[in-house]
Design an enzyme around this catalytic site. Sequence first.
Site, PDB file in Angstrom:
ATOM      1  N   ASP A  60       0.853  -1.188   0.000  1.00 27.82           N
ATOM      2  CA  ASP A  60       0.000   0.000   0.000  1.00 27.82           C
ATOM      3  C   ASP A  60       0.891   1.241   0.000  1.00 27.82           C
ATOM      4  O   ASP A  60       0.689   2.176   0.761  1.00 27.82           O
ATOM      5  CB  ASP A  60      -0.949   0.004   1.206  1.00 27.82           C
ATOM      6  CG  ASP A  60      -1.937   1.180   1.135  1.00 27.82           C
ATOM      7  OD1 ASP A  60      -2.249   1.615   0.010  1.00 27.82           O
ATOM      8  OD2 ASP A  60      -2.374   1.664   2.190  1.00 27.82           O
ATOM      9  N   ASN A 102      -2.189   3.401  12.635  1.00 28.81           N
ATOM     10  CA  ASN A 102      -3.482   2.758  12.763  1.00 28.81           C
ATOM     11  C   ASN A 102      -3.401   1.251  12.525  1.00 28.81           C
ATOM     12  O   ASN A 102      -4.169   0.481  13.058  1.00 28.81           O
ATOM     13  CB  ASN A 102      -4.420   3.424  11.742  1.00 28.81           C
ATOM     14  CG  ASN A 102      -5.765   2.785  11.679  1.00 28.81           C
ATOM     15  OD1 ASN A 102      -6.429   2.657  12.690  1.00 28.81           O
ATOM     16  ND2 ASN A 102      -6.156   2.335  10.495  1.00 28.81           N
ATOM     17  N   HIS A 103      -2.434   0.862  11.716  1.00 34.72           N
ATOM     18  CA  HIS A 103      -2.291  -0.549  11.328  1.00 34.72           C
ATOM     19  C   HIS A 103      -0.833  -0.799  10.987  1.00 34.72           C
ATOM     20  O   HIS A 103      -0.070   0.137  10.777  1.00 34.72           O
ATOM     21  CB  HIS A 103      -3.157  -0.851  10.102  1.00 34.72           C
ATOM     22  CG  HIS A 103      -3.061   0.206   9.049  1.00 34.72           C
ATOM     23  ND1 HIS A 103      -1.901   0.472   8.361  1.00 34.72           N
ATOM     24  CD2 HIS A 103      -3.962   1.117   8.600  1.00 34.72           C
ATOM     25  CE1 HIS A 103      -2.103   1.468   7.526  1.00 34.72           C
ATOM     26  NE2 HIS A 103      -3.341   1.903   7.652  1.00 34.72           N
ATOM     27  N   ARG A 197       2.120  13.546  10.684  1.00 33.42           N
ATOM     28  CA  ARG A 197       0.792  13.493  10.090  1.00 33.42           C
ATOM     29  C   ARG A 197       0.150  12.210  10.583  1.00 33.42           C
ATOM     30  O   ARG A 197       0.731  11.124  10.450  1.00 33.42           O
ATOM     31  CB  ARG A 197       0.856  13.478   8.564  1.00 33.42           C
ATOM     32  CG  ARG A 197      -0.521  13.201   7.952  1.00 33.42           C
ATOM     33  CD  ARG A 197      -0.471  13.069   6.445  1.00 33.42           C
ATOM     34  NE  ARG A 197      -1.780  12.761   5.907  1.00 33.42           N
ATOM     35  CZ  ARG A 197      -2.229  11.535   5.619  1.00 33.42           C
ATOM     36  NH1 ARG A 197      -1.462  10.487   5.817  1.00 33.42           N
ATOM     37  NH2 ARG A 197      -3.432  11.363   5.127  1.00 33.42           N
ATOM     38  N   ASP A 199      -2.423   9.649  10.058  1.00 29.09           N
ATOM     39  CA  ASP A 199      -3.244   9.073   9.003  1.00 29.09           C
ATOM     40  C   ASP A 199      -4.545   8.527   9.601  1.00 29.09           C
ATOM     41  O   ASP A 199      -4.539   7.999  10.707  1.00 29.09           O
ATOM     42  CB  ASP A 199      -2.407   7.931   8.386  1.00 29.09           C
ATOM     43  CG  ASP A 199      -3.006   7.371   7.124  1.00 29.09           C
ATOM     44  OD1 ASP A 199      -3.523   8.149   6.308  1.00 29.09           O
ATOM     45  OD2 ASP A 199      -2.965   6.133   6.963  1.00 29.09           O
ATOM     46  N   GLU A 206     -10.691   4.145  16.951  1.00 26.07           N
ATOM     47  CA  GLU A 206     -11.958   3.441  16.836  1.00 26.07           C
ATOM     48  C   GLU A 206     -12.186   2.433  17.966  1.00 26.07           C
ATOM     49  O   GLU A 206     -13.243   2.416  18.592  1.00 26.07           O
ATOM     50  CB  GLU A 206     -11.974   2.717  15.499  1.00 26.07           C
ATOM     51  CG  GLU A 206     -13.293   2.182  15.090  1.00 26.07           C
ATOM     52  CD  GLU A 206     -13.212   1.695  13.649  1.00 26.07           C
ATOM     53  OE1 GLU A 206     -14.070   2.062  12.867  1.00 26.07           O
ATOM     54  OE2 GLU A 206     -12.245   0.952  13.331  1.00 26.07           O
ATOM     55  N   GLU A 240      -5.615  13.739   9.893  1.00 22.33           N
ATOM     56  CA  GLU A 240      -6.470  13.541   8.722  1.00 22.33           C
ATOM     57  C   GLU A 240      -7.786  12.952   9.202  1.00 22.33           C
ATOM     58  O   GLU A 240      -7.833  11.805   9.648  1.00 22.33           O
ATOM     59  CB  GLU A 240      -5.801  12.592   7.736  1.00 22.33           C
ATOM     60  CG  GLU A 240      -6.602  12.408   6.471  1.00 22.33           C
ATOM     61  CD  GLU A 240      -6.411  11.039   5.826  1.00 22.33           C
ATOM     62  OE1 GLU A 240      -6.641  10.953   4.611  1.00 22.33           O
ATOM     63  OE2 GLU A 240      -6.037  10.071   6.526  1.00 22.33           O
ATOM     64  N   HIS A 307      -2.459  13.427  -1.749  1.00 26.27           N
ATOM     65  CA  HIS A 307      -1.859  12.249  -2.365  1.00 26.27           C
ATOM     66  C   HIS A 307      -2.875  11.131  -2.607  1.00 26.27           C
ATOM     67  O   HIS A 307      -2.580  10.159  -3.265  1.00 26.27           O
ATOM     68  CB  HIS A 307      -0.747  11.745  -1.461  1.00 26.27           C
ATOM     69  CG  HIS A 307      -1.263  11.263  -0.128  1.00 26.27           C
ATOM     70  ND1 HIS A 307      -2.222  11.960   0.592  1.00 26.27           N
ATOM     71  CD2 HIS A 307      -0.982  10.163   0.595  1.00 26.27           C
ATOM     72  CE1 HIS A 307      -2.497  11.303   1.691  1.00 26.27           C
ATOM     73  NE2 HIS A 307      -1.756  10.208   1.731  1.00 26.27           N
ATOM     74  N   ASP A 308      -4.070  11.249  -2.028  1.00 22.88           N
ATOM     75  CA  ASP A 308      -5.095  10.209  -2.187  1.00 22.88           C
ATOM     76  C   ASP A 308      -6.060  10.592  -3.299  1.00 22.88           C
ATOM     77  O   ASP A 308      -5.980  11.674  -3.864  1.00 22.88           O
ATOM     78  CB  ASP A 308      -5.894  10.063  -0.890  1.00 22.88           C
ATOM     79  CG  ASP A 308      -5.142   9.244   0.159  1.00 22.88           C
ATOM     80  OD1 ASP A 308      -4.206   8.519  -0.220  1.00 22.88           O
ATOM     81  OD2 ASP A 308      -5.500   9.357   1.345  1.00 22.88           O
TER      82      ASP A 308
END
Length: 541
Positions: A60, A102-103, A197, A199, A206, A240, A307-308
């Site tokens: 990714d 996050n992961h 940053r 993400d 969560e 973000e 960038h997304d």
Amino acid sequence: MLDLWWKNGLVYCLDTKTWLDGNGDGIGDLAGLASSVDYLAGLGVTCVWLMPVCPSPWRDDGYDVSDYYSVDPRLGTLGDFVSFVHAAHAAGIRVVLDLPLNHTSIEHPWFQAARESKESPFRDYYVWSDEPPPNPPPVVFPGEQESTFTYDSVAGQYYVHRYYSFMPELNTSNPLVRKELYKILGFWLALGVDGFRIDSLPFLVEEIADGGGEEASHEYLRDMRSFLGRRKGSTVLVGEANLPAPQLLPYFGKSGAEQMQVLFDFFTCAGAWTALATGSAAPLIGKLRERPEPPPICQYLTFLRHHDELSFEHVLSKSDAERVFDRFAPEENHRAYGRGIRRRLASMLDGDPARIRLALSLLLSLPGTPMLLYGDEIGLGDNLELDGRLACRTLMQWNNRENGGFSPASTLVRPAVADGSFGYRERNVGTQLKNPNSLLHWVRRAAALRRQCPEIGDGVWKILDTGDDSVLALRYRGQHDLVVAHNLSDRRVETHLPDLDGADDIFADGEYAAPKDGRLELAPHGFRWLRRPLLSTEVVA
Ligand code: MG
């Protein structure tokens, strides 16, 4: 205001691997990046947002981290990273590192240990269940991702992943995971970075929210901020979070600087594209009004492209989003995951210099701190042959020689675009540097001017009534009185604005007569920045 450096300046997002290859292996690297610091400084960049540099299988594009304590060997070494940070600081440029917390990658040793045994201390670093819930959270990449729960036969359980199945979600409700993440942040701070940053911020918290409610997740972010404050008080967190207004504001924290100092501004991004699509300023005015006011020391990062893929979920109605899609992404191939535009700014605007300058002038003059995606200063195009969001992560084009000067290698990390009006033969830094009328020189001038207008970042602003639907006019009051007006339409307009007599154009798309009796002319897609010395008797309000 120097200690609130994020309130003004120019943020520049770039990816090391597509920027400049310093060792000739076909992959951009930290040595190449360090050698380009003068270019960034010349452009007026005050902060680089560096996309992930940690070791990764790059399934990714580096957001799948397999080791948080190093840099990917294809990009260089930790020493090269420190050299780059040093060079950037010497040029007055701060470095904000994109650190996906996050992961992890499925290849991360934590996950490998976690799946081996339920007794492993790493098992609880991730989120497991015997059965997927009846209503699992929705996938982030429809079409490329089947679910958010995947069965791992080694572990004998399902694990959660909001993104791809090769990116298992870290269990941030586990205090041990939080401790690890703080240690990682502390490590990169010790190497000199100025901030991070964060993400996909809502996903990061969560599990905590699931266990302890919304407030518990904000408690975690306050704790993280407190840690950073102890290690290096000036650290900035750029979050973000593409969320509706009421859910967004808590991420700043109540009094400011409790959690994020800076949040991405999805509101004005959506408003600006709707305005550009319709020729009406009304949608942008609507979004400026809808956007919650940040606490005094906090700021929005304004952008038109990042960038997304460009997505308007949560911030645009379905019908407004469709108008933007129809106008700027008419073909199926222009879109990704059924929700976003994977084209770049210049190609969305058909390479039209007038509209590109209008859009960038707008970006630089909206209340907030502007962010450019690398290459937007030369009108870099996309490569729709690449998968998904990679289409807008093309190679930087430095000159008109082989591979656009990115690398002399025959095999490149991503294909170079040679031909067409967006190819490197036509469009590159070297050619534009030689031409004083180029977009690159225009951006350099515009960025320099923006630096002289700190009232845009930290002054008091208001929307002026122009009486013309196609014109957005904003007034800023700080050290000076600044009025910026943009004509979104393709027709010449004349508007009436009070208190403009005696104001001088300090930046515009062309020559205009000085405003008289409040009359202000604007060419099709024209813009004017006008400044008037603030009289000492005037009250800033
Ligand atoms: Mg290289």
